[in-house]
Scaffold this motif. Structure first.
Motif, mmCIF file in Angstrom:
data_model
loop_
_atom_site.group_PDB
_atom_site.id
_atom_site.type_symbol
_atom_site.label_atom_id
_atom_site.label_comp_id
_atom_site.label_asym_id
_atom_site.label_seq_id
_atom_site.Cartn_x
_atom_site.Cartn_y
_atom_site.Cartn_z
ATOM 1 N N LEU A 114 -3.667 6.523 -19.892
ATOM 2 C CA LEU A 114 -2.869 5.922 -19.173
ATOM 3 C C LEU A 114 -3.425 6.882 -17.730
ATOM 4 C CD1 LEU A 114 -0.758 2.949 -20.509
ATOM 5 C CD2 LEU A 114 -3.645 2.809 -19.270
ATOM 6 N N THR A 115 -3.047 7.662 -18.076
ATOM 7 C CA THR A 115 -2.689 8.726 -17.418
ATOM 8 C C THR A 115 -3.867 8.957 -16.424
ATOM 9 O OG1 THR A 115 -0.714 10.187 -18.555
ATOM 10 C CG2 THR A 115 -2.098 11.160 -16.921
ATOM 11 N N GLY A 116 -4.481 9.041 -17.410
ATOM 12 C CA GLY A 116 -6.396 9.742 -16.834
ATOM 13 C C GLY A 116 -7.170 8.674 -16.188
ATOM 14 N N VAL A 117 -6.667 7.257 -16.396
ATOM 15 C CA VAL A 117 -6.966 5.947 -15.781
ATOM 16 C C VAL A 117 -6.843 5.899 -14.849
ATOM 17 C CG1 VAL A 117 -7.231 3.511 -15.719
ATOM 18 C CG2 VAL A 117 -7.667 4.834 -18.335
ATOM 19 N N PHE A 118 -5.360 6.206 -13.956
ATOM 20 C CA PHE A 118 -4.456 6.257 -13.073
ATOM 21 C C PHE A 118 -4.842 7.139 -12.323
ATOM 22 C CE2 PHE A 118 -1.021 5.666 -9.987
ATOM 23 C CZ PHE A 118 -0.661 4.875 -10.344
ATOM 24 N N VAL A 119 -4.952 8.180 -12.302
ATOM 25 C CA VAL A 119 -6.344 9.482 -11.574
ATOM 26 C C VAL A 119 -7.019 8.972 -10.962
ATOM 27 C CG1 VAL A 119 -6.544 11.661 -11.271
ATOM 28 C CG2 VAL A 119 -4.910 11.044 -12.881
ATOM 29 N N GLY A 120 -6.896 8.823 -9.628
ATOM 30 C CA GLY A 120 -8.301 8.132 -9.020
ATOM 31 C C GLY A 120 -8.773 6.669 -8.830
ATOM 32 N N SER A 121 -7.142 6.249 -9.261
ATOM 33 C CA SER A 121 -7.296 4.734 -9.210
ATOM 34 C C SER A 121 -6.374 4.240 -7.437
ATOM 35 C CB SER A 121 -6.343 3.719 -9.707
ATOM 36 O OG SER A 121 -4.781 4.082 -9.732
ATOM 37 N N GLU A 122 -6.959 5.504 -6.297
ATOM 38 C CA GLU A 122 -6.601 4.983 -5.187
ATOM 39 C C GLU A 122 -5.804 3.875 -5.144
ATOM 40 O OE1 GLU A 122 -9.919 4.474 -2.782
ATOM 41 O OE2 GLU A 122 -11.419 6.110 -4.270
ATOM 42 N N GLY A 123 -4.627 3.686 -5.044
ATOM 43 C CA GLY A 123 -3.237 3.065 -4.662
ATOM 44 C C GLY A 123 -3.202 1.691 -5.324
ATOM 45 N N THR A 124 -4.129 1.472 -6.405
ATOM 46 C CA THR A 124 -4.769 -0.148 -6.344
ATOM 47 C C THR A 124 -4.412 -0.332 -8.000
ATOM 48 O OG1 THR A 124 -7.017 0.718 -7.685
ATOM 49 C CG2 THR A 124 -6.759 0.503 -5.275
ATOM 50 N N PHE A 125 -3.289 0.499 -8.563
ATOM 51 C CA PHE A 125 -3.019 -0.196 -9.777
ATOM 52 C C PHE A 125 -1.220 0.209 -9.792
ATOM 53 C CE2 PHE A 125 -6.728 1.716 -13.122
ATOM 54 C CZ PHE A 125 -7.572 0.787 -12.123
ATOM 55 N N GLY A 126 -0.763 0.940 -8.799
ATOM 56 C CA GLY A 126 0.887 0.485 -9.144
ATOM 57 C C GLY A 126 1.604 1.458 -8.071
ATOM 58 N N VAL A 127 2.187 2.016 -8.489
ATOM 59 C CA VAL A 127 2.772 3.566 -7.360
ATOM 60 C C VAL A 127 3.240 4.022 -8.598
ATOM 61 C CG1 VAL A 127 4.626 3.846 -5.819
ATOM 62 C CG2 VAL A 127 3.407 1.673 -5.615
ATOM 63 N N PHE A 152 -4.318 -4.129 -15.001
ATOM 64 C CA PHE A 152 -3.060 -4.062 -14.064
ATOM 65 C C PHE A 152 -2.744 -4.275 -12.889
ATOM 66 C CE2 PHE A 152 -4.415 0.487 -15.425
ATOM 67 C CZ PHE A 152 -3.294 1.150 -15.799
ATOM 68 N N ASP A 153 -3.365 -5.499 -12.662
ATOM 69 C CA ASP A 153 -3.107 -5.880 -11.187
ATOM 70 C C ASP A 153 -3.672 -7.414 -10.700
ATOM 71 O OD1 ASP A 153 -1.738 -6.815 -8.798
ATOM 72 O OD2 ASP A 153 -3.368 -5.283 -7.996
ATOM 73 N N PRO A 154 -3.002 -8.191 -11.823
ATOM 74 C CA PRO A 154 -4.279 -9.579 -12.077
ATOM 75 C C PRO A 154 -3.399 -10.261 -10.539
ATOM 76 C CG PRO A 154 -2.022 -9.765 -13.448
ATOM 77 C CD PRO A 154 -1.966 -7.714 -12.943
ATOM 78 N N LYS A 155 -2.733 -9.873 -9.960
ATOM 79 C CA LYS A 155 -2.466 -10.541 -8.448
ATOM 80 C C LYS A 155 -3.348 -10.747 -7.901
ATOM 81 C CE LYS A 155 1.794 -12.526 -9.462
ATOM 82 N NZ LYS A 155 3.573 -12.146 -9.043
ATOM 83 N N ASP A 156 -3.942 -8.543 -7.819
ATOM 84 C CA ASP A 156 -3.937 -8.020 -6.709
ATOM 85 C C ASP A 156 -3.382 -7.962 -5.490
ATOM 86 O OD1 ASP A 156 -6.545 -7.079 -5.597
ATOM 87 O OD2 ASP A 156 -7.451 -8.677 -4.614
ATOM 88 N N LEU A 157 -2.788 -7.427 -5.812
ATOM 89 C CA LEU A 157 -1.199 -6.693 -4.634
ATOM 90 C C LEU A 157 -1.788 -5.505 -4.405
ATOM 91 C CD1 LEU A 157 1.795 -9.029 -5.172
ATOM 92 C CD2 LEU A 157 0.026 -10.137 -3.689
ATOM 93 N N ALA A 158 -2.152 -4.910 -5.201
ATOM 94 C CA ALA A 158 -1.831 -3.313 -4.728
ATOM 95 C C ALA A 158 -2.881 -2.673 -4.552
ATOM 96 C CB ALA A 158 -1.548 -2.609 -6.226
ATOM 97 N N ASN A 159 -2.697 -2.668 -3.130
ATOM 98 C CA ASN A 159 -3.472 -2.030 -2.220
ATOM 99 C C ASN A 159 -5.214 -2.476 -1.920
ATOM 100 O OD1 ASN A 159 -4.959 -0.284 0.005
ATOM 101 N ND2 ASN A 159 -5.205 1.744 -1.020
ATOM 102 N N VAL A 175 0.726 -1.505 -0.145
ATOM 103 C CA VAL A 175 0.244 0.019 -0.031
ATOM 104 C C VAL A 175 1.006 1.485 0.238
ATOM 105 C CG1 VAL A 175 -2.139 1.456 1.242
ATOM 106 C CG2 VAL A 175 -1.501 -1.571 1.737
ATOM 107 N N PRO A 176 1.172 1.840 -1.109
ATOM 108 C CA PRO A 176 1.442 3.625 -1.022
ATOM 109 C C PRO A 176 0.690 4.327 0.881
ATOM 110 C CG PRO A 176 0.352 3.089 -2.983
ATOM 111 C CD PRO A 176 0.034 2.026 -2.477
#
Ligand SMILES: Cc1cc2nc3c(=O)[nH]c(=O)nc-3n(C[C@H](O)[C@H](O)[C@H](O)COP(=O)(O)OP(=O)(O)OC[C@H]3O[C@@H](n4cnc5c(N)ncnc54)[C@H](O)[C@@H]3O)c2cc1C
Lengths: 466, 455
Positions: A190-203, A444-451, A67-68
């Motif tokens: 992807l910038t637009g998609v990442f903004v608002g992703s609450e730490g769940t797409f990576g750091v 983004f996170d197939p293993k569900d590790l990001a937040n 969790v960032p």
């Protein structure tokens, strides 16, 4: 033990001193500005994109969630390590890497505080527009992850409108660049998609933001009302008159009283509500705009409109507004911040209903909010030691969000879903909507590790088809 | 037509009615994408019909391409397959117009110009100004993130879209965003579909926020004997307090195209055109300041007010639409950091001259966007013309890439597209784009092959 191996792996990346795993330290990272707590297995201080990538790879090896964490000021439980694992503390990546005035961009590390960026740009005559009220203690990375707004977002938009690129450590440890200095990068946004992703797409480890010249002139007004309804009507009246002020903020009586107790900015204690209205831009028509707004406020029942005479007066008004959450904290051991949003014209109706919810559940609910955006922040006061009261608070909060949705709005304007609003997601999203968002998460996170464990409600029970 | 397509045709006819399904090249040829003629065209009349059509295509493995106004169909690489074109012209209703909250919801096939007309009655506007606004549909505008000169002050579709409804490649209908101006209820799914070029589904409905119409507007045109004078003035404007809505650099060829609108020609000149809107006071002040800046740098000033100003911007926005038609011409957009814009214009012109081509170029000077059109010299054999185009485009793309920019082909013959990728090489973020595409369109049936990296 697996746990020791994880800690050992983290230490190899960042060194002994940058990994905390003693219970005392971990306890400091088990909460944020929301109301839940969960203890991480380790906290890691990172200093570079490469270090973050190394840490994320170690997490992958051990199947450990990460969790960032920026300033920890988010109000929805975004930084609570819900499934344990590693908290990646971003706060030391706090440098301003480059201010490129010719290209109207700045490159910033995500641990930098929003206000620090503002302070660094101002002497050059520039500003970064999104300005959450928490800007002293909220980081750019947190702003990106929550798509934060702020008082000036009515005219200028929210974080997503001002972030044009970023470096991201993906959940598998790969480093990727999204967007950049040049506009209209090819491929998906992807910038637009990442903004608002609450730490769940990576750091996010670097942010490229749009900067603009400081406005040539600013005028700030305080309109004082004896009726909260008349105050909120004025908001729509100003917009109907064809004006887009930079800010349209509102505080009600309870908030005003709290603010006066702690900040002393000269707000009248007996009024029902105040509007803080600011216009900015070229100086040529600011007087005329100010006059027009003062007139409109009076026509809509303002008993007095004060215009800040100088920077000191203006600063005082803003200190009051920005200090509002903190001031309310003096009234009560805890409070729940609701973040519902409605179409602007529904403000008078929704405020009335929020008051009714307060009466129904016997709770005090002061209001301070971004009126121009239709973004409410009813603050439901309570004492966390009183479990029965807390249960009522949660019910009241849910009811307020349902009201917002009913009036054409949504459950969160700027604070994010996190742990807090997972259960309210179904108020606005269909099962298909939720599934489609989960597709992006999986990509983004197939293993569900990001937040993990945030944003999405548990899947609904589906009757088995025989 | 293969057996499958024949049965798909019958299914589609059942779904939307016989008269809204066409087959056979004599009728479907008008919907060719890069020369590929679809077997079927279908015109669903409601969003649910779109969903049913997409589901039927998915079930029979037919590749589909959504079609709005058709203005951006030249973009992208040649599709791998086009079985069905889904034409959205019947999806052109207003769903909800809420002037008090400055927002409107329309179906995707609504022409932008018609939307503008309707909201103008309430003194509102949507400050997005792609070329060919009369034909562009709102859905197409969003799917291609089309933009024009006014993006300097107002940004692009991604800054104005509040919500969309989408039919996913499997026929499922979803909603992204909503109708409030701040919304973080889950991921910002709008951004995923804006500029996804029909590769992740079909946008069927769009909600946008609106702006009150300004009280005044004026445009200033500065004519300069060379590019450097115009570019230096643009730089000064960007460093000043002025807030032009648009700031355009035009080369002599582009300026020539505008001669009728300007009322006279100014051969050999470069121009800087600035558009100002706002209150009377701020517009006057900005006009004065810019006139001074232009004169200081040796330019001559022309001023256009109100309706004349509108006419000039129409002409600038649609300048490339007025270029001579030529099957070999290539239209491209170069995106670079703002301060490099004028430099790219010079490079594009020099590149053309070096290869014996003619170029017309126009740039959004404050946004880092250069539009360039290349024409072969008369009488040049086709092979030779294509080769020279390829060389010129690749060199320009290379130069843009060195500053982190891109060159995207907007329109070119399929022959040229065989030799130059429309988007260029994907970067470090391509892996995730691929995974997104696979999550949403595992069969690869939505606009296959048109997008970056073969997506
Ligand atoms: C008094 C007060 C006033 C506030 N006012 C406003 C306001 O006006 N407007 C508004 O929008 N919000 C407001 N907030 C909410 C909060 O300040 C914002 O959400 C802020 O952006 C969070 O920043 P942070 O650095 O504290 O992030 P954190 O709380 O540390 O983290 C928030 C989320 O971001 C993720 N994250 C953090 N850094 C990164 C990174 N580098 N990469 C990827 N993910 C990351 C975390 O995992 C978490 O999910 C307020 C909060 C308080 C306490």
């Amino acid at each position: 033990m697996a746990q020791n191996l994880l800690i050992e792996g983290l230490r190899q990346v960042v060194g002994e001193a940058n990994v905390l795993d003693s219970p005392v330290h971990l306890q400091l990272y088990q909460y944020d500005a929301y109301l839940e707590e969960r203890r991480p297995d380790a906290v890691v201080f990172v200093h570079s994109t490469e270090e973050v990538a190394g840490i994320v790879r170690v997490c992958n090896q051990h199947g450990a969630p990460f969790v960032p964490r920026g300033g920890g000021t988010n109000l929805s439980g975004g930084t609570i390590p819900f499934r344990g694992g590693v908290v990646i503390e971003m706060i030391r990546m706090n440098r301003l890497l480059e201010v490129d005035t010719a290209n109207l961009r700045a490159r910033v590390q995500p641990g930098m505080f929003n206000l620090e960026l503002g302070n660094a740009l101002a002497p050059l005559g520039f500003q970064y527009l999104p300005d959450p009220a928490s800007q002293k203690a909220a980081t750019l990375g947190g702003n990106v992850a929550e798509n934060s707004g702020g008082p000036h977002c009515f005219k200028y938009g929210v974080t997503t409108n001002h972030v044009v690129g970023m470096t991201v450590v993906m959940p598998d440890g790969e480093i990727a660049e999204f967007g950049g200095l040049a506009p209209d990068t090819t491929g998906y946004d992807l910038t637009g998609v990442f903004v608002g992703s609450e730490g769940t797409f990576g750091v996010c480890t670097e942010v490229v933001v749009r900067i603009v010249r400081l406005a040539e002139g600013v005028k700030t007004m305080l309109a004082i009302y004896d009726s909260i309804e008349r105050g909120s009507e004025t908001v729509s009246a100003i917009v109907a008159a064809g004006m887009i002020p930079a800010t349209l903020e509102m505080m009600d009586q309870l908030v005003i009283q709290a603010v006066e107790q702690s900040i002393h900015c000269g707000l009248p204690l007996d009024c029902a509500t105040v509007l803080i209205i600011e216009v900015d831009g070229l100086k040529d028509d600011l007087e005329a705009q100010t006059e027009a707004i003062v007139r409109l406020c009076k026509e809509h029942g303002a008993r007095e409109v004060r215009v800040a005479k100088d920077d000191a007066e203006r600063a005082l008004l803003w200190a009051g507004r920005r200090g509002a959450f903190g001031a309310v904290a003096r009234l009560t051991p805890s409070y729940l911040v609701c973040d519902g949003t409605v179409p602007r014209t529904a403000l008078p109706a929704v405020l009335k209903k929020v008051a009714e919810v307060g009466e129904k559940y016997d709770l005090k609910i002061p209001n301070v909010f971004h009126a121009g955006d239709g973004n409410l922040h009813p603050l439901i006061l309570f004492d966390w030691r009183n479990a029965e009261q807390k249960a009522r608070v949660m019910k009241a909060g849910m009811e307020i969000l349902a009201l917002c949705v009913e009036l054409g709005g949504t459950i969160s304007g700027e604070h994010g879903v996190g742990l807090e609003k997972m259960d309210s997601m179904r108020l606005v999203l269909s099962e298909a909507d939720i599934r489609s968002q989960l597709r992006v998460k999986r990509a983004f996170d197939p293993k569900d590790l990001a937040n993990p464990g945030k944003i999405f409600p548990a899947p609904q029970e589906v009757a088995c088809v025989p | 037509m293969s057996h499958d397509l024949a049965s798909l045709r019958r299914q589609l006819e059942d779904l939307v009615g016989n008269s809204h399904v066409d087959a056979g090249p004599e009728t479907t040829a008008a919907f060719a994408v890069d020369g590929m003629i679809p077997a079927l065209t279908v015109r669903p009349g409601t969003q649910d019909e779109v969903a049913a059509v997409v589901a039927a295509c998915a079930a029979s493995g037919a590749a589909l391409v959504p079609w709005g106004g058709g203005t951006a169909m030249g973009m992208g690489n040649c599709p791998v397959r086009v079985d069905v074109v889904v034409h959205l012209d019947r999806l052109n209703r207003v769903v909800e117009f809420d002037p008090d909250n400055l927002c409107v919801t329309v179906e995707a096939g609504m022409p932008l110009a018609r939307l503008q007309e309707m909201i103008a009655e309430k003194k509102l506007l949507l400050p997005l100004d792609p070329p060919d606004g009369a034909r562009v549909t709102v859905g197409g505008l969003v799917a291609a993130n089309l933009s024009g000169p006014r993006r300097l002050l107002h940004g692009t579709a991604r800054d104005w879209v509040l919500g969309i409804r989408v039919v996913l490649p499997d026929g499922e209908r979803i909603r992204c965003g909503g109708r409030v101006i701040k919304n973080v209820s889950g991921y910002d799914m709008n951004k995923l579909f804006i500029r996804s070029f029909g590769t992740l589904g079909i946008i069927t409905e769009v909600t946008v926020k609106l702006l009150p119409m300004p009280a005044a507007q004026a445009s200033v045109l500065g004519l300069f004997p060379d590019l450097s004078g115009a570019a230096a003035t643009a730089e000064k404007v960007l460093a000043s307090f002025l807030l032009p809505e648009a700031l355009e650099l035009l080369d002599p060829c582009a300026l020539d195209i505008l001669a009728p609108a300007l009322g006279r020609s100014a051969p050999g000149n470069f121009a800087l055109a600035a558009g100002f809107t706002g209150s009377r006071e701020t517009v006057e002040r900005q006009v004065r300041d810019l006139e001074t800046l232009i004169s200081e740098r040796g330019g001559t000033v022309r001023l256009f007010r109100e309706v004349d100003s509108v006419r000039i911007w129409d002409a600038v926005t649609n300048a490339f639409g007025a270029l001579p038609q030529d099957p070999l011409r290539v239209l491209c957009m170069v995106a670079v950091p703002i301060a490099r814009t004028a430099g790219m214009m010079a490079s594009a012109r020099a590149g053309a001259t070096g290869s014996g081509l003619t170029a017309a170029t126009l740039a959004h000077a404050g946004s880092g966007i250069l539009w360039a059109a290349f024409f072969p010299a008369a009488g040049l054999p086709e092979d030779e013309a294509v080769s020279r185009m390829v060389t010129t485009l690749l060199a320009l793309r290379e130069e843009a890439a060195t500053v982190g920019g891109s060159l995207v082909i907007q329109e070119a013959s399929p022959r040229l597209k065989e030799r130059v990728d429309a988007w260029g090489k994907p970067g470090s973020s391509f892996a995730i784009m691929r995974r997104i595409k696979t999550e949403f369109d595992p069969q690869g049936l939505c606009s296959p092959g048109r997008f970056l990296g073969g997506i």
